[in-house]
Scaffold this active site. Structure first.
Site, PDB file in Angstrom:
ATOM      1  N   SER A  83       0.816  -1.226   0.000  1.00  0.00           N
ATOM      2  CA  SER A  83       0.000   0.000   0.000  1.00  0.00           C
ATOM      3  C   SER A  83       0.839   1.261   0.000  1.00  0.00           C
ATOM      4  O   SER A  83       0.309   2.355  -0.155  1.00  0.00           O
ATOM      5  CB  SER A  83      -0.907   0.003   1.237  1.00  0.00           C
ATOM      6  OG  SER A  83      -0.099   0.028   2.402  1.00  0.00           O
ATOM      7  N   SER A 102      15.200  -6.815   3.764  1.00  0.00           N
ATOM      8  CA  SER A 102      15.930  -6.556   5.011  1.00  0.00           C
ATOM      9  C   SER A 102      16.278  -5.068   5.043  1.00  0.00           C
ATOM     10  O   SER A 102      15.439  -4.220   4.727  1.00  0.00           O
ATOM     11  CB  SER A 102      17.160  -7.467   5.050  1.00  0.00           C
ATOM     12  OG  SER A 102      17.982  -7.165   6.140  1.00  0.00           O
ATOM     13  N   TYR A 134      14.823  -2.354  15.696  1.00  0.00           N
ATOM     14  CA  TYR A 134      14.668  -2.465  14.236  1.00  0.00           C
ATOM     15  C   TYR A 134      15.863  -3.224  13.645  1.00  0.00           C
ATOM     16  O   TYR A 134      15.694  -4.188  12.898  1.00  0.00           O
ATOM     17  CB  TYR A 134      14.550  -1.068  13.618  1.00  0.00           C
ATOM     18  CG  TYR A 134      14.447  -1.090  12.116  1.00  0.00           C
ATOM     19  CD1 TYR A 134      13.281  -1.520  11.480  1.00  0.00           C
ATOM     20  CD2 TYR A 134      15.521  -0.699  11.313  1.00  0.00           C
ATOM     21  CE1 TYR A 134      13.202  -1.546  10.091  1.00  0.00           C
ATOM     22  CE2 TYR A 134      15.434  -0.722   9.930  1.00  0.00           C
ATOM     23  CZ  TYR A 134      14.274  -1.143   9.332  1.00  0.00           C
ATOM     24  OH  TYR A 134      14.183  -1.173   7.961  1.00  0.00           O
ATOM     25  N   LYS A 188      16.033  -6.988  11.744  1.00  0.00           N
ATOM     26  CA  LYS A 188      16.567  -7.196  10.393  1.00  0.00           C
ATOM     27  C   LYS A 188      17.767  -8.145  10.416  1.00  0.00           C
ATOM     28  O   LYS A 188      17.930  -8.962   9.518  1.00  0.00           O
ATOM     29  CB  LYS A 188      16.923  -5.855   9.742  1.00  0.00           C
ATOM     30  CG  LYS A 188      15.710  -4.934   9.513  1.00  0.00           C
ATOM     31  CD  LYS A 188      14.748  -5.491   8.459  1.00  0.00           C
ATOM     32  CE  LYS A 188      13.648  -4.511   8.087  1.00  0.00           C
ATOM     33  NZ  LYS A 188      12.714  -5.024   7.075  1.00  0.00           N
TER      34      LYS A 188
HETATM   35  N1  LIG Z   1      12.363   3.457   3.895  1.00  0.00           N
HETATM   36  C1  LIG Z   1      13.577   3.079   4.202  1.00  0.00           C
HETATM   37  O1  LIG Z   1      14.486   3.940   4.368  1.00  0.00           O
HETATM   38  C2  LIG Z   1      13.913   1.608   4.355  1.00  0.00           C
HETATM   39  C3  LIG Z   1      15.276   1.248   4.445  1.00  0.00           C
HETATM   40  C4  LIG Z   1      15.606  -0.090   4.579  1.00  0.00           C
HETATM   41  C5  LIG Z   1      14.617  -1.044   4.623  1.00  0.00           C
HETATM   42  N2  LIG Z   1      13.302  -0.690   4.536  1.00  0.00           N
HETATM   43  C6  LIG Z   1      12.299  -1.752   4.610  1.00  0.00           C
HETATM   44  O2  LIG Z   1      11.458  -1.708   3.483  1.00  0.00           O
HETATM   45  C7  LIG Z   1      10.204  -2.308   3.819  1.00  0.00           C
HETATM   46  C8  LIG Z   1       9.080  -1.425   3.318  1.00  0.00           C
HETATM   47  O3  LIG Z   1       9.111  -0.201   4.019  1.00  0.00           O
HETATM   48  P1  LIG Z   1       8.789   1.214   3.333  1.00  0.00           P
HETATM   49  O4  LIG Z   1       9.993   2.040   3.507  1.00  0.00           O
HETATM   50  O5  LIG Z   1       8.197   1.033   2.000  1.00  0.00           O
HETATM   51  O6  LIG Z   1       7.712   1.762   4.406  1.00  0.00           O
HETATM   52  P2  LIG Z   1       6.174   2.230   4.272  1.00  0.00           P
HETATM   53  O7  LIG Z   1       6.037   3.198   3.166  1.00  0.00           O
HETATM   54  O8  LIG Z   1       5.804   2.655   5.647  1.00  0.00           O
HETATM   55  O9  LIG Z   1       5.411   0.878   3.890  1.00  0.00           O
HETATM   56  C9  LIG Z   1       5.273  -0.168   4.835  1.00  0.00           C
HETATM   57  C10 LIG Z   1       4.284  -1.198   4.323  1.00  0.00           C
HETATM   58  O10 LIG Z   1       4.235  -2.259   5.293  1.00  0.00           O
HETATM   59  C11 LIG Z   1       2.855  -2.509   5.595  1.00  0.00           C
HETATM   60  N3  LIG Z   1       2.695  -2.957   6.985  1.00  0.00           N
HETATM   61  C12 LIG Z   1       3.152  -2.366   8.105  1.00  0.00           C
HETATM   62  N4  LIG Z   1       2.783  -3.076   9.177  1.00  0.00           N
HETATM   63  C13 LIG Z   1       2.075  -4.149   8.722  1.00  0.00           C
HETATM   64  C14 LIG Z   1       1.426  -5.259   9.334  1.00  0.00           C
HETATM   65  N5  LIG Z   1       1.387  -5.440  10.654  1.00  0.00           N
HETATM   66  N6  LIG Z   1       0.805  -6.167   8.536  1.00  0.00           N
HETATM   67  C15 LIG Z   1       0.806  -6.004   7.207  1.00  0.00           C
HETATM   68  N7  LIG Z   1       1.391  -4.979   6.555  1.00  0.00           N
HETATM   69  C16 LIG Z   1       2.013  -4.061   7.324  1.00  0.00           C
HETATM   70  C17 LIG Z   1       2.109  -1.225   5.321  1.00  0.00           C
HETATM   71  O11 LIG Z   1       0.790  -1.575   4.908  1.00  0.00           O
HETATM   72  P3  LIG Z   1      -0.564  -1.145   5.664  1.00  0.00           P
HETATM   73  O12 LIG Z   1      -0.233  -0.058   6.633  1.00  0.00           O
HETATM   74  O13 LIG Z   1      -1.451  -0.698   4.529  1.00  0.00           O
HETATM   75  O14 LIG Z   1      -1.030  -2.403   6.291  1.00  0.00           O
HETATM   76  C18 LIG Z   1       2.886  -0.643   4.149  1.00  0.00           C
HETATM   77  O15 LIG Z   1       2.365  -1.087   2.921  1.00  0.00           O
HETATM   78  C19 LIG Z   1      10.208  -2.518   5.324  1.00  0.00           C
HETATM   79  O16 LIG Z   1      10.474  -3.870   5.614  1.00  0.00           O
HETATM   80  C20 LIG Z   1      11.359  -1.636   5.802  1.00  0.00           C
HETATM   81  O17 LIG Z   1      11.946  -2.118   6.981  1.00  0.00           O
HETATM   82  C21 LIG Z   1      12.925   0.630   4.403  1.00  0.00           C
END
Ligand SMILES: NC(=O)c1ccc[n+]([C@@H]2O[C@H](COP(=O)([O-])OP(=O)(O)OC[C@H]3O[C@@H](n4cnc5c(N)ncnc54)[C@H](OP(=O)(O)O)[C@@H]3O)[C@@H](O)[C@H]2O)c1
Length: 286
Positions: free
Chosen positions: A21, A148, A162, A166
């Site tokens: 989403s 990750s 966090y 990971k």
């Molecule tokens: N952004 C960064 O800088 C970064 C860096 C390294 C890794 N990551 C990783 O990338 C991944 C995606 O993160 P993002 O940056 O795209 O963040 P985001 O924009 O906040 O998206 C997070 C997604 O995870 C879903 N989610 C959260 N809690 C959930 C739950 N309990 N059950 C089901 N779905 C859940 C949310 O969906 P709903 O709220 O609609 O359920 C949303 O679609 C994560 O694993 C994060 O750790 C991000």
């Protein structure tokens, strides 16, 4: 169309992608749909498949259907996997992407908050993997891509829960690769660095990390820096391209960081003495 799987190269593969989403998941769902993939994206807010009408379609025959999933719930994870299998007969790729972050010093983070962090990031992924594996084993093929983070290899102060969640995923996939390879299943990790997504605004601050905390000023400084880096980070499409690359590779490597800068940092981490790595992390985030 049922069960077409890998029959037509990359096209028409069935992908189950958690957390579609927002951010990286949303960008990946759209990237793959544009290239013909049949994407079942999940969100806690999705109402369910609407009378078989896809949420979005592309000229290449791809689509995105949104299905409800809370990765914290065993029955919700089971239902999401069953829904896709009933529709398609197979799941070619699981991308476990849903995740969130809790920030605060270790002393200020309660056990309940730490458990919540692990429940989403680690156990959420574990639940999804355990539910897709029986079908992938029967198919004799499948790909599991776990999102990750660079923080899964370099622990960040005030983001320790966090980072630990990971790190745990890294350990899980390292073992999983060996266990599932004999069944034709390939597992790997994608490690994004700072990426501009909703992750920053969704971050949960530990309840005890407020002004009364002895860590407060250092914590705030570290968090401000982290938030700024994320908002100046790469686009989620860049991560989507790397995830697509891991689907296309016949034999995906165990892990792939996103971007040359992070690849260099992780390479240096292996070469530099630990004290120097610790000093560098401290200069940035302590
Ligand atoms: N952004 C960064 O800088 C970064 C860096 C390294 C890794 N990551 C990783 O990338 C991944 C995606 O993160 P993002 O940056 O795209 O963040 P985001 O924009 O906040 O998206 C997070 C997604 O995870 C879903 N989610 C959260 N809690 C959930 C739950 N309990 N059950 C089901 N779905 C859940 C949310 O969906 P709903 O709220 O609609 O359920 C949303 O679609 C994560 O694993 C994060 O750790 C991000």
């Amino acid at each position: 169309m049922k069960g077409m799987g890998f029959m037509s190269g990359n096209n028409n593969q069935v992908v189950l992608l958690t957390g579609a989403s927002s951010g990286i998941g949303k960008a990946t769902a759209e990237w793959l749909m544009e290239r013909g993939f049949r994407v079942y994206g999940t969100s806690r807010k999705a109402a369910g498949i609407m009378d078989g009408k896809p949420y979005k379609t592309s000229a290449s025959g791809g689509f995105i259907e949104m299905i409800p999933l809370d990765v914290n719930s065993e029955s919700s994870a089971e239902n999401a996997v069953r829904t896709v299998l009933e529709r398609e007969g197979s799941i070619d790729v699981l991308i476990s992407n849903a995740g969130m972050g809790i920030a605060g010093s270790i002393e200020d983070t309660s056990i309940r908050e730490a458990e919540k962090q692990f429940d989403v990031n680690f156990f959420g992924t574990l639940r999804m993997i355990r539910h897709v594996l029986p079908a992938m084993r029967k198919q004799g093929r499948g790909r599991i891509i776990v999102i990750s983070s660079v923080a899964g290899l370099i622990s960040i102060p005030y983001q320790s829960m966090y980072s630990a969640s990971k790190y745990a995923l890294e350990a899980l996939v390292e073992a999983l690769r060996h266990e599932v390879a004999p069944f034709g299943i390939k597992a790997c990790l994608v490690e994004p660095g700072d990426t501009r997504t909703g992750f920053t605004s969704s971050r949960v601050i530990a309840e005890a990390a407020g002004e009364a905390s002895p860590y407060y000023s250092r914590f705030r400084k570290s968090l401000d820096r982290m938030e700024q880096d994320e908002q100046n980070g790469v686009s989620p499409e860049k991560v989507a391209r790397v995830i697509h690359g891991m689907i296309k590779r016949r034999n995906p490597p165990i892990r792939r960081a996103v971007g040359l800068g992070y690849k260099a940092i992780l390479f240096l981490k292996r070469l530099l003495p630990s004290w120097l790595v610790e000093k560098l992390v401290g200069m940035l985030y302590a």
